[in-house]
Design an enzyme around this catalytic site. Structure first.
Site, mmCIF file in Angstrom:
data_model
loop_
_atom_site.group_PDB
_atom_site.id
_atom_site.type_symbol
_atom_site.label_atom_id
_atom_site.label_comp_id
_atom_site.label_asym_id
_atom_site.label_seq_id
_atom_site.Cartn_x
_atom_site.Cartn_y
_atom_site.Cartn_z
ATOM 1 N N CYS A 1 -8.547 8.873 -4.584
ATOM 2 C CA CYS A 1 -8.674 8.544 -3.094
ATOM 3 C C CYS A 1 -10.188 9.041 -2.584
ATOM 4 C CB CYS A 1 -7.587 9.285 -2.368
ATOM 5 S SG CYS A 1 -5.817 8.901 -3.174
ATOM 6 N N ASP B 1 -0.221 12.556 -2.236
ATOM 7 C CA ASP B 1 1.053 12.295 -2.080
ATOM 8 C C ASP B 1 1.707 11.398 -3.272
ATOM 9 O OD1 ASP B 1 0.047 13.366 0.144
ATOM 10 O OD2 ASP B 1 1.261 11.981 1.302
ATOM 11 N N ASP C 1 -4.335 10.630 2.586
ATOM 12 C CA ASP C 1 -3.624 10.838 3.818
ATOM 13 C C ASP C 1 -3.792 11.700 4.586
ATOM 14 O OD1 ASP C 1 -2.606 8.553 2.126
ATOM 15 O OD2 ASP C 1 -0.428 9.028 2.387
ATOM 16 N N LYS C 2 -3.677 13.007 4.157
ATOM 17 C CA LYS C 2 -3.531 14.320 5.127
ATOM 18 C C LYS C 2 -5.056 14.752 5.321
ATOM 19 C CE LYS C 2 0.633 13.731 4.340
ATOM 20 N NZ LYS C 2 0.246 12.823 3.564
ATOM 21 N N CYS D 1 -5.246 4.273 -1.444
ATOM 22 C CA CYS D 1 -4.188 3.399 -1.446
ATOM 23 C C CYS D 1 -4.596 2.078 -0.595
ATOM 24 C CB CYS D 1 -2.772 3.804 -1.246
ATOM 25 S SG CYS D 1 -2.461 5.102 -2.242
ATOM 26 N N GLU E 1 7.575 13.300 1.531
ATOM 27 C CA GLU E 1 7.742 11.980 1.710
ATOM 28 C C GLU E 1 8.895 11.316 0.712
ATOM 29 O OE1 GLU E 1 3.477 10.463 3.012
ATOM 30 O OE2 GLU E 1 4.097 9.787 0.925
ATOM 31 N N SER F 1 6.367 7.620 3.015
ATOM 32 C CA SER F 1 4.875 7.020 2.655
ATOM 33 C C SER F 1 4.630 6.064 3.409
ATOM 34 C CB SER F 1 4.918 6.889 1.127
ATOM 35 O OG SER F 1 3.587 6.089 1.145
#
Length: 579
Positions: free
Chosen positions: A52, A84, A126-127, A204, A454, A480
């Site tokens: 990522c 994640d 994500d975060k 993703c 998640e 997720s």
């Protein structure tokens, strides 16, 4: 210039008394000429554990080159990240949401400690995206957010019963696990999906949480519109990075700070963009946290209000057809913005980091002839947005359901109650979950988990077992962005705080009514009170270290699960809990 571009760094670096500071920076390679320029932080999340953020160091160098070209001195900052997908279904997943706070805190500390004049935050997984946005609101020095981009889709290399011909994302890996456990594919087919779903750098590749939050930052005005859409390894990504470097210097020279740009109307634009693209439920959690750090009032009901009037226009994975790189090829968020302007759903006068309004940015959007990813208004996928807020005697403080690609609006079935994800996953693998059941996952909330894991392993297992359309799943944890199905998360109050979800038992009848925005158990208030009289809080799972600190400071999900020294809404008890 309308502002002093060195108003932060000058007291740190100028004059005889600051010789020690200059001496140490010269040891790091900076020159006297460098130290006389505005000091611009370039904060990124490169880490060697995931795809990522794998391009962040390279992109950071391009951002830094753009800053130099525009007269600034770039200062590289690195921080952590948690993946994640790698951690899901394990204790490691408890660290994911916690990392959002740690990332924001760490970059904030460097920006304040080194008295930076400006800041470019580079994010990927994500975060990291909401965390880097939160920093801009907290520090409030001229700056912008830049997303490292989506991964490309993969393809199976061998014949596959279920996945041959499908564009692979991480979503297919989860579903392949479920299909293998249900005996629907072979071990060889599972390995083929595993080996080829993630072909290189980038986050993703559907409208999962990373791309959802990149979308939100573009519509919020803190990322240049269209730049976040560019995939990670697209040739134009490096030029976009240099453009961000030059753009931050324009903001520094003008004295334009993030809070000068971002307003409540900006957040409404961001929410509208999320709804129109069928984005992740995590956007609710993250936008609430971001709004807090920008000093903007936002509530759960704002999401529901905007969702009710916003059509779903982008046919995106995980519930739809196309991947994020295909969304970019179709014109990306500028084209989605065009549709939303036509519908009168955006505040077009909202300011952006480009110096133009959002309306002006959207007006220059180019739409490829014949693209099929972004629908017209008269051919919307759904007339209302992709998320809704539910409440009721199980969730008096609210809960979030994802509606994108979901035609089902009512579910009534018996509860199957589990106190952690691992036990529930084993029940699915063993074939113990039946059509019409309602899986209840509790003690997975922000404090009870801690960390609000998640439930992607579960939703993937349900889909892979062919139960995704017939089984509902509700939790005080979260999902997720790759999750799909009839799933409800972020239940407030959480079980660890004595919320009604703690009182549920196997066989209790649960009703999920989307039209009425209801999540309730067929239990009387008296019965819930009586059960909760005998409820005892569980022992903390962690008594020291970062997870214990987080559990002590975290607020509930209805305010973004932020950490606060004065968490005025922390550990709310339900109307049924005993005092």
């Amino acid at each position: 210039m309308s502002a002093d571009p060195r108003h932060k760094s000058s007291p740190l670096l100028d004059g005889p008394d600051r010789a020690v500071a200059r001496s140490m920076m010269k040891a790091a390679g900076f020159t006297d000429d460098d130290l006389r320029k505005p000091q611009i932080g370039v904060a990124h999340c490169w880490i060697g554990t995931m795809p990522c953020n794998l391009n962040h160091r390279d992109l950071a160098q391009q951002v830094m080159q753009g800053i130099r070209e525009a007269g600034g001195n770039p200062v590289e900052i690195n921080t952590v990240a948690i993946n994640d997908g790698i951690t899901t279904g394990t204790e490691g997943m408890k660290t994911s949401l916690v990392s959002r706070e740690l990332i924001a805190d760490s970059v904030e500390l460097v920006a304040r400690g080194h008295m930076l004049d400006g800041l470019v935050t580079l994010s990927g997984c994500d975060k990291t995206i909401p965390a880097m946005a939160m920093v801009l609101g907290r520090v409030n020095v001229p700056g912008l957010s830049f997303y490292g981009g989506s991964i490309q889709a993969g393809r199976c290399h061998k014949p596959s019963t279920l996945f041959e011909g499908r564009k692979l994302t991480i979503q297919e890996v989860y579903e392949a696990i479920g299909a293998f456990n249900a005996g629907r594919i072979s071990a060889e087919e599972l390995r083929d999906v595993e080996d080829h779903a993630c072909p290189g750098a980038g986050a993703c590749g559907g409208q999962f949480t990373a791309n959802t939050m990149a979308t939100a930052c573009s519509m919020l005005g803190i990322s240049p519109l269209g730049i976040n859409d560019i995939p990670a390894l697209e040739q134009t990504k490096e030029a976009a990075a240099r453009q961000c470097g030059r753009m931050v210097m324009a903001l520094v020279n003008a004295g334009t700070r993030p809070r000068d740009l971002v307003t409540r109307e900006s957040f409404e634009n961001a929410i509208t963009g999320v709804m129109a693209t069928g984005g992740s439920t995590n956007a609710v959690l993250h936008l609430l946290a971001m709004a807090h750090d920008f000093g903007v009032s936002l509530s759960l009901q704002d999401f529901d209000r905007i969702s009710r009037k916003t059509p779903v226009l982008a046919d995106m994975r995980p519930w739809g057809t196309y991947t994020a790189p295909e969304m970019y090829e179709a014109g990306g968020m500028p084209v989605v913005g065009k549709r939303l302007v036509q519908a009168g759903l955006l505040h077009t006068a909202s300011k952006t980091v480009s110096g133009k309004t959002l309306g002006e940015e959207i007006a220059s959007a180019s739409e490829p002839v014949g693209q099929q990813v972004i629908r017209s208004l008269d051919n919307a996928i759904k007339p209302q947005g992709g998320l809704a807020i539910l409440s009721g005697n199980v969730a008096p403080g609210g809960a979030v359901i994802k509606l994108s690609g979901q035609s089902k609006s009512l579910h009534r079935g018996p509860a199957r109650v589990f106190d952690n994800e691992e036990v529930a996953f084993q029940a699915i693998k063993a074939g113990e979950i039946k059509p019409n059941d309602v899986l209840v996952l509790r003690y997975e909330g922000p404090r009870g988990g801690p960390g609000m894991r998640e439930m992607q392993l579960l939703t993937g297992a349900l889909q892979g077992a062919g139960l995704g359309g017939s089984v509902a799943l509700m939790t005080d944890g979260r999902f997720s962005g790759a999750s799909h199905g009839f799933v409800i998360g972020h239940i407030v109050p959480e079980a660890a705080d004595g919320g009604p979800i703690a009182a549920l038992r196997d066989g209790d009848i649960i009703i999920i009514d989307v039209e009425q925005r209801q999540l309730r158990a067929e239990l009387s208030d008296d019965e819930l009170r009586e059960r909760l009289k005998h409820w005892k809080p569980p022992e903390p799972r962690y008594t020291e270290g970062v997870l214990a600190k987080y559990a002590a400071l975290v607020t509930d999900a209805s305010v973004g699960a932020i950490t606060s020294a004065f968490p005025t809404r922390r550990r709310e008890t339900s109307v049924f809990a005993t005092k």
